[in-house]
Every structure is written in C-alpha cells, then in structure tokens.
Design a protein around this motif. Structure first.
Motif, short mmCIF file in Angstrom:
data_model
loop_
_atom_site.label_atom_id
_atom_site.label_comp_id
_atom_site.label_asym_id
_atom_site.label_seq_id
_atom_site.Cartn_x
_atom_site.Cartn_y
_atom_site.Cartn_z
N LYS A 104 25.03 37.49 30.69
CA LYS A 104 25.34 37.93 32.05
C LYS A 104 26.44 38.99 32.03
CE LYS A 104 24.19 33.45 34.13
NZ LYS A 104 24.70 32.33 34.97
N LEU A 105 26.56 39.70 33.12
CA LEU A 105 27.64 40.67 33.27
C LEU A 105 28.98 39.95 33.16
CD1 LEU A 105 26.10 42.76 36.17
CD2 LEU A 105 26.53 43.58 33.84
N ASP A 106 29.90 40.52 32.37
CA ASP A 106 31.13 39.83 32.02
C ASP A 106 32.20 40.03 33.10
OD1 ASP A 106 32.99 38.36 30.66
OD2 ASP A 106 32.82 39.47 28.78
N VAL A 107 31.97 39.41 34.26
CA VAL A 107 32.89 39.55 35.38
C VAL A 107 34.26 38.98 35.05
CG1 VAL A 107 33.33 38.84 37.77
CG2 VAL A 107 31.05 39.62 37.10
N ARG A 108 34.28 37.86 34.32
CA ARG A 108 35.56 37.25 33.95
C ARG A 108 36.45 38.24 33.19
NH1 ARG A 108 36.48 31.73 32.59
NH2 ARG A 108 34.21 31.49 32.53
N ARG A 109 35.87 38.96 32.26
CA ARG A 109 36.63 39.93 31.46
C ARG A 109 37.13 41.08 32.33
NH1 ARG A 109 34.21 43.17 26.17
NH2 ARG A 109 36.08 44.41 25.72
N ALA A 110 36.33 41.48 33.30
CA ALA A 110 36.72 42.58 34.18
C ALA A 110 37.82 42.17 35.15
CB ALA A 110 35.50 43.08 34.96
N VAL A 111 37.70 40.98 35.73
CA VAL A 111 38.68 40.51 36.72
C VAL A 111 39.95 40.01 36.05
CG1 VAL A 111 39.11 38.74 38.48
CG2 VAL A 111 36.91 39.93 38.42
N GLY A 112 39.78 39.29 34.94
CA GLY A 112 40.92 38.66 34.28
C GLY A 112 40.99 37.19 34.65
N THR A 113 41.78 36.45 33.93
CA THR A 113 41.89 35.00 34.14
C THR A 113 43.28 34.59 34.62
OG1 THR A 113 42.40 34.72 31.79
CG2 THR A 113 40.10 34.46 32.45
N THR A 114 44.15 35.55 34.81
CA THR A 114 45.49 35.27 35.34
C THR A 114 45.71 36.15 36.56
OG1 THR A 114 46.36 34.78 33.14
CG2 THR A 114 47.96 35.27 34.86
N GLY A 115 46.18 35.54 37.64
CA GLY A 115 46.40 36.29 38.87
C GLY A 115 46.23 35.40 40.08
N SER A 116 45.84 35.99 41.20
CA SER A 116 45.74 35.22 42.44
C SER A 116 44.58 35.67 43.31
CB SER A 116 47.05 35.34 43.24
OG SER A 116 47.28 36.69 43.61
N LEU A 117 44.11 34.75 44.14
CA LEU A 117 43.13 35.03 45.19
C LEU A 117 43.81 34.70 46.50
CD1 LEU A 117 39.38 33.95 45.27
CD2 LEU A 117 40.82 33.81 47.29
N THR A 118 43.91 35.69 47.37
CA THR A 118 44.61 35.53 48.64
C THR A 118 43.65 35.77 49.80
OG1 THR A 118 46.65 36.35 47.62
CG2 THR A 118 46.57 36.30 50.03
N VAL A 119 43.71 34.90 50.79
CA VAL A 119 42.90 35.06 52.00
C VAL A 119 43.85 35.15 53.19
CG1 VAL A 119 41.16 34.04 53.50
CG2 VAL A 119 40.95 33.81 51.01
N ILE A 120 43.72 36.22 53.96
CA ILE A 120 44.54 36.42 55.16
C ILE A 120 43.61 36.44 56.36
CG2 ILE A 120 46.19 37.92 56.33
CD1 ILE A 120 46.77 39.13 53.50
N LYS A 121 43.82 35.52 57.30
CA LYS A 121 42.96 35.43 58.48
C LYS A 121 43.72 35.86 59.73
CE LYS A 121 40.16 31.57 56.74
NZ LYS A 121 39.69 30.18 57.00
N ASP A 122 43.13 36.80 60.46
CA ASP A 122 43.65 37.20 61.76
C ASP A 122 42.82 36.47 62.82
OD1 ASP A 122 44.45 38.35 64.10
OD2 ASP A 122 43.99 40.42 63.54
N ILE A 123 43.35 35.38 63.32
CA ILE A 123 42.60 34.55 64.27
C ILE A 123 43.06 34.77 65.71
CG2 ILE A 123 41.95 32.81 62.58
CD1 ILE A 123 44.27 31.10 63.51
N GLY A 124 43.68 35.94 65.94
CA GLY A 124 44.03 36.31 67.31
C GLY A 124 45.32 35.72 67.81
#
Length: 292
Positions: A104-124
């Motif tokens: 499969k396409l090596d997404v893990r290698r492209a993104v990396g395994t150290t870092g963060s995923l952040t979600v910001i919601k504007d709920i009005g």
C-alpha cells in the motif's frame, strides 16, 4: 457518480454510522495541488474523515483538522462544514515513496509517527472547541479513531482509504465512521468488531463500486441498519478576489500605496485551493480609495 455521504443508525440506535464516497472530492484536491501518490493518499484520507466529521455538525457550524507529523509532507490542514463542503492542502504535495510491506501507499512514512492531530470546532459560540491527541499511527484512520475515543470519549472505528492511478489521478476514495452510543450491548460490539476484521480495505470496496449505503451494510448488516440522511460532498473553497481585496483594504492606504510604487501590482494565493488572484495597479488604486 457524484460524491455523497450517508448517515445511519443501527442496532436500535445503539450505533451511529457515517459513510462517504469522496473520489471526486479528493480528485479535485489532487488536481489543484498537483499531489504525488503518497501525498494524495494522506491528504485524501484527511479530507474524507473531515467530510464525515462535518456531517456530525449542524447548520452553520464548521471545523478544522490539522495533522502535524514529523514526516516529509509536513502539516495537513482541512476545513469542513455541515453542508458536505471540504477544502484542504498538504504543506509538501510532491512526496512519494515505494509501496510499504503490505503493498500500500506508505502514508505512515509520509505523515510521520510523532506529532499531533488537532480538531477545532466553530459551533457558533464565543469559544471554539479544541481537541488534540498525539499521532499514534500515521496511517490516519487509526489516528482519527484514537481522537474520537480519547478527546470526545466516543468509542469509534474510522476507516479511510485512497487508491491512486499510475498517472497520479485518483481511482477511488471513501471511508466510514462507526460510533458506539453509551450502553451498547457487548454482543453488538463483538459482532461489529468481527465484521471490521473480515472486510477488505475501504478503498478496495469503493473501487469495486460499493456505495456508501452498501459499505455500511457490509459492516452492520442489512437487517440492523436504518439510513437517516443523504447529502452531497464536494471540494469547495470560500476564497474570492473580493475577500482577498477586503484583506488588502485592511492593510491601510500607506501599505497599498507602497505596493503600487514597489511592484505595480499584487498577487494573493489561497493555500486551500491553490487559486491565485492578481491585482493590477488600477485595482490597488481602487482598494486604496476604499481604505481611505
């Protein structure tokens, strides 16, 4: 076939589910940003997940997903809303590697395994809701799964996939999110886990022509599922020459005059859709008058 998303409930309301066909949406992102295959897969997976997360919102609510790993593609930034509109980009779009050990396409290698995923919601409301979790995989499906369970305390299974043609165009893209409501029976959980372990990768199922409805039925069973809503999904950017013009006006007449004298023109670039807007000296003179 146009891209669309479905919402459903299953097992008498114990399970909430979403599925999307995002092939054309990811294709538009690939075309606009000239992404190479591995970068296309990473950006496409993020766009697909964000589209489904946007469907969890209502009315004019919006969200932004930012993935910052230590891999060579740099950060991924995607916006989505409750109308099925998404837009996004990756910092370094021309990244590609050989296939990984699973073919499969090596997404893990492209993104990396150290870092963060952040979600910001504007709920009005006055304050935005922000949730952040560490990257646990780099494959992104597992990372979104961890986000839901850790940041929103909703046990979930997220599957996202992108297949890329030899000419770099997108062959298939889509995904699903299965979420367990409080009090879900152990038998129901076991049944879903068993099916998730048996089904082929989501991109392969979409390549075979499965619709979002059929994808959820494969996981949850035809007799257990009730579809609630169907909505279109598309790559849609909110930028315009007028919006950038307003930003230039905000710089003030002295700054605009300096642009006219130094370069004789100005160019604005939207990172999300890669569109460029040119402002001639005459355009800048008109904007300067508005600034005055």
């Amino acid at each position: 076939m146009n891209d669309y998303l479905v919402k459903a409930l299953a097992f008498d309301g114990q399970v909430r589910a979403y599925a999307v066909r995002s092939t054309e949406t990811v294709s538009e992102a690939q075309r606009r940003h000239y992404t190479w295959p591995t970068a296309s897969a990473a950006l496409g997976r993020a766009i697909t997940a964000t589209a489904m997360m946007g469907a969890m919102l209502s009315d004019e609510q919006m969200l932004t997903v930012k993935i910052e790993g230590d891999g060579p593609i740099g950060h991924i930034l995607v916006d989505g809303n409750a109308k099925g509109e998404v837009r996004g980009y990756v910092a370094n779009p021309q990244v590609h590697f050989d296939l990984n050990e699973h073919g499969k396409l090596d997404v893990r290698r492209a993104v990396g395994t150290t870092g963060s995923l952040t979600v910001i919601k504007d709920i009005g409301m006055r304050d935005f809701f922000t949730g952040q979790v560490p990257i646990v995989s780099g494959e992104l499906g597992e990372d979104f799964t961890y986000y839901f369970s850790s940041s929103e305390q909703v046990p979930s299974a997220v599957g996202v996939g992108v297949l890329v043609n030899p000419d770099n165009s997108i062959l298939a893209a889509g995904g699903f999110i299965i979420q367990l409501m409080p009090g879900t029976a152990d038998q129901t959980i076991s049944q879903i886990e068993k099916r998730l372990s048996e089904i082929p990768p989501v991109s392969k199922q979409i390549e075979k022509g499965l619709t979002p409805e059929e994808l959820l039925t494969e996981i949850l069973g035809n007799e257990n599922i009730k579809f609630l809503e169907k909505m279109p999904v598309s790559f849609t950017c909110t930028c315009s020459k007028e919006r950038f013009g307003d930003a230039i006006i905000g710089l003030g007449k002295e700054e605009i005059q300096d642009m006219i004298e130094t370069d004789g023109h100005a160019e604005a670039h939207c990172h999300f859709c890669n569109e460029k807007y040119l402002y001639t000296a005459e355009d800048l003179e008109a904007l300067k008058q508005e600034a005055v």
